[in-house]
Design an enzyme around this catalytic site. Structure first.
Site, PDB file in Angstrom:
ATOM      1  N   HIS A  57       0.847  -1.196   0.000  1.00 55.38           N
ATOM      2  CA  HIS A  57       0.000   0.000   0.000  1.00 55.38           C
ATOM      3  C   HIS A  57       0.877   1.238   0.000  1.00 55.38           C
ATOM      4  O   HIS A  57       2.091   1.143   0.155  1.00 55.38           O
ATOM      5  CB  HIS A  57      -1.003  -0.021   1.156  1.00 55.38           C
ATOM      6  CG  HIS A  57      -0.426   0.113   2.534  1.00 55.38           C
ATOM      7  ND1 HIS A  57       0.372  -0.846   3.118  1.00 55.38           N
ATOM      8  CD2 HIS A  57      -0.548   1.105   3.463  1.00 55.38           C
ATOM      9  CE1 HIS A  57       0.708  -0.461   4.323  1.00 55.38           C
ATOM     10  NE2 HIS A  57       0.176   0.730   4.573  1.00 55.38           N
ATOM     11  N   HIS A  59       1.483   3.938   1.805  1.00 52.55           N
ATOM     12  CA  HIS A  59       2.032   4.720   2.913  1.00 52.55           C
ATOM     13  C   HIS A  59       3.561   4.778   2.851  1.00 52.55           C
ATOM     14  O   HIS A  59       4.222   3.780   2.574  1.00 52.55           O
ATOM     15  CB  HIS A  59       1.570   4.147   4.258  1.00 52.55           C
ATOM     16  CG  HIS A  59       0.130   4.458   4.555  1.00 52.55           C
ATOM     17  ND1 HIS A  59      -0.634   3.725   5.425  1.00 52.55           N
ATOM     18  CD2 HIS A  59      -0.673   5.456   4.081  1.00 52.55           C
ATOM     19  CE1 HIS A  59      -1.869   4.255   5.478  1.00 52.55           C
ATOM     20  NE2 HIS A  59      -1.908   5.295   4.678  1.00 52.55           N
ATOM     21  N   ASP A  61       5.919   4.769   4.959  1.00 55.15           N
ATOM     22  CA  ASP A  61       6.726   3.833   5.747  1.00 55.15           C
ATOM     23  C   ASP A  61       6.745   2.425   5.139  1.00 55.15           C
ATOM     24  O   ASP A  61       7.390   1.523   5.684  1.00 55.15           O
ATOM     25  CB  ASP A  61       6.258   3.796   7.215  1.00 55.15           C
ATOM     26  CG  ASP A  61       4.833   3.322   7.384  1.00 55.15           C
ATOM     27  OD1 ASP A  61       3.959   3.720   6.590  1.00 55.15           O
ATOM     28  OD2 ASP A  61       4.568   2.539   8.319  1.00 55.15           O
ATOM     29  N   HIS A  62       6.049   2.251   4.011  1.00 60.34           N
ATOM     30  CA  HIS A  62       6.089   0.963   3.308  1.00 60.34           C
ATOM     31  C   HIS A  62       6.758   1.047   1.946  1.00 60.34           C
ATOM     32  O   HIS A  62       7.131   0.011   1.383  1.00 60.34           O
ATOM     33  CB  HIS A  62       4.672   0.394   3.164  1.00 60.34           C
ATOM     34  CG  HIS A  62       4.099  -0.020   4.480  1.00 60.34           C
ATOM     35  ND1 HIS A  62       3.949  -1.322   4.871  1.00 60.34           N
ATOM     36  CD2 HIS A  62       3.696   0.735   5.546  1.00 60.34           C
ATOM     37  CE1 HIS A  62       3.476  -1.374   6.104  1.00 60.34           C
ATOM     38  NE2 HIS A  62       3.307  -0.137   6.534  1.00 60.34           N
ATOM     39  N   HIS A 115      -7.670  -0.384   5.482  1.00 60.58           N
ATOM     40  CA  HIS A 115      -6.600   0.505   5.981  1.00 60.58           C
ATOM     41  C   HIS A 115      -6.384   1.603   4.950  1.00 60.58           C
ATOM     42  O   HIS A 115      -6.358   2.792   5.293  1.00 60.58           O
ATOM     43  CB  HIS A 115      -5.346  -0.320   6.217  1.00 60.58           C
ATOM     44  CG  HIS A 115      -4.153   0.466   6.675  1.00 60.58           C
ATOM     45  ND1 HIS A 115      -4.087   1.072   7.910  1.00 60.58           N
ATOM     46  CD2 HIS A 115      -2.972   0.745   6.065  1.00 60.58           C
ATOM     47  CE1 HIS A 115      -2.916   1.691   8.031  1.00 60.58           C
ATOM     48  NE2 HIS A 115      -2.226   1.510   6.927  1.00 60.58           N
ATOM     49  N   ASP A 132      -0.418  -3.519   6.421  1.00 64.26           N
ATOM     50  CA  ASP A 132      -1.027  -2.954   7.629  1.00 64.26           C
ATOM     51  C   ASP A 132      -2.503  -3.342   7.757  1.00 64.26           C
ATOM     52  O   ASP A 132      -3.309  -2.577   8.295  1.00 64.26           O
ATOM     53  CB  ASP A 132      -0.919  -1.422   7.621  1.00 64.26           C
ATOM     54  CG  ASP A 132       0.501  -0.947   7.895  1.00 64.26           C
ATOM     55  OD1 ASP A 132       1.368  -1.782   8.183  1.00 64.26           O
ATOM     56  OD2 ASP A 132       0.732   0.273   7.808  1.00 64.26           O
ATOM     57  N   HIS A 170       4.282  -4.269  10.951  1.00 60.44           N
ATOM     58  CA  HIS A 170       4.760  -3.595  12.171  1.00 60.44           C
ATOM     59  C   HIS A 170       4.909  -4.571  13.326  1.00 60.44           C
ATOM     60  O   HIS A 170       4.213  -5.596  13.386  1.00 60.44           O
ATOM     61  CB  HIS A 170       3.779  -2.491  12.603  1.00 60.44           C
ATOM     62  CG  HIS A 170       3.747  -1.306  11.693  1.00 60.44           C
ATOM     63  ND1 HIS A 170       4.573  -0.221  11.836  1.00 60.44           N
ATOM     64  CD2 HIS A 170       2.982  -1.055  10.596  1.00 60.44           C
ATOM     65  CE1 HIS A 170       4.320   0.667  10.893  1.00 60.44           C
ATOM     66  NE2 HIS A 170       3.358   0.192  10.114  1.00 60.44           N
TER      67      HIS A 170
HETATM   68 ZN   LIG Z   1      -0.118   1.863   6.428  1.00 65.57          ZN
END
Ligand SMILES: [Zn+2]
Length: 258
Positions: A57, A59, A61-62, A115, A132, A170
């Site tokens: 996805h 985001h 942080d990915h 999400h 996530d 995570h």
């Molecule tokens: Zn995420």
């Protein structure tokens, strides 16, 4: 997972995991590289060579390390249909297959919105990369979907074989267990999972991957149809409302703990 494959959870950013799945030749895929440096360090330490990148996805942080990892090493990148991922890549969606020749790996793509609206999972070789959406003993926040959508996504993941290794984005397991105990206090499997996860974190090792069977036994978001969760949430008229109420309580629980 077959014996000739290795899986590694590479810690990145504050509590992310980038997943590396490698074959016996040392060719590896990286899933959700939010940061490049720890991935490069792990590849070199383990004698692996990056051969493809899979993104679940949009985001940061990915996906944030993807450009640096592929600069000068133009390996295939797979990502969901979402213009917010502005990276040259092959777009994949529900029912598509990712077929790699090096390493020789095949994954089916499962749409799991909730999400984010375009979130996908990759399933193959006894492993699911679920970003996530499903965490160990928890699930992601619902940023772009509805509780009904998120629950349907978790239902799809929960229907995979019980020995599937859940590779999530995570390290949240200990905190998730603390919340889960508030709604499923008599669950012996959950109590075992909490003490195991605490011990793992004290040793500095990841609590994931974890089997899907273990998640079905411990994760309240996969247990909305059990007597324990029905009893814990007597005012919710149906499974979607039970799920929504669990997610609301988890949001408040985190807020209270922060
Ligand atoms: Zn995420």
């Amino acid at each position: 997972m077959s014996d000739d494959l290795r899986i590694l959870a590479v810690p990145a950013l504050s509590d992310n995991y980038v997943w590396l799945l490698a074959d016996a030749s040392g060719a590896a895929i990286a899933v959700d590289p939010g940061e490049a440096a720890p991935v490069q360090a792990a590849l070199s330490r383990e004698g692996l060579r990056l051969a493809a990148v899979l993104l679940t996805h949009h985001h940061p942080d990915h996906i944030g390390g993807t450009a640096a990892l592929t600069r000068g090493n133009p390996v295939p990148v797979f990502a969901p249909h979402d213009e917010r991922i502005a990276i040259p890549c092959t777009r994949v969606g529900d029912g598509d297959r990712v077929e790699l020749s090096d390493p020789g790996l095949r994954f089916s793509v499962i749409a799991i919105p909730g999400h984010t609206k375009s979130h996908i999972a990759y399933h193959g070789h006894g492993v699911v990369f679920c970003g996530d959406t499903l965490f160990s003993v928890g699930c992601g926040r619902i940023f772009e979907g509805t509780p009904a959508q998120m629950l349907a996504s978790l239902d799809r993941l929960a229907a995979l074989p019980g020995d599937t290794l859940v590779c999530c984005g995570h390290e949240y397991t200990v905190a998730n267990c603390a919340f889960a105990k508030t709604v499923d206090p008599d669950n012996a499997a959950l109590a075992r999972r909490l003490s195991q996860a605490r011990a793992q974190r004290e040793r500095g090792v990841p609590t994931v991957p974890v089997s899907l069977a273990e998640e079905r036994a411990c994760n309240p978001f996969l247990r909305v149809d059990t007597d324990a969760i029905i009893t814990a949430l007597p005012d919710a008229p149906d499974r979607v409302e039970r799920f929504a109420e669990l997610r609301r309580r988890k949001d408040d629980f985190r807020a209270a703990a922060a």
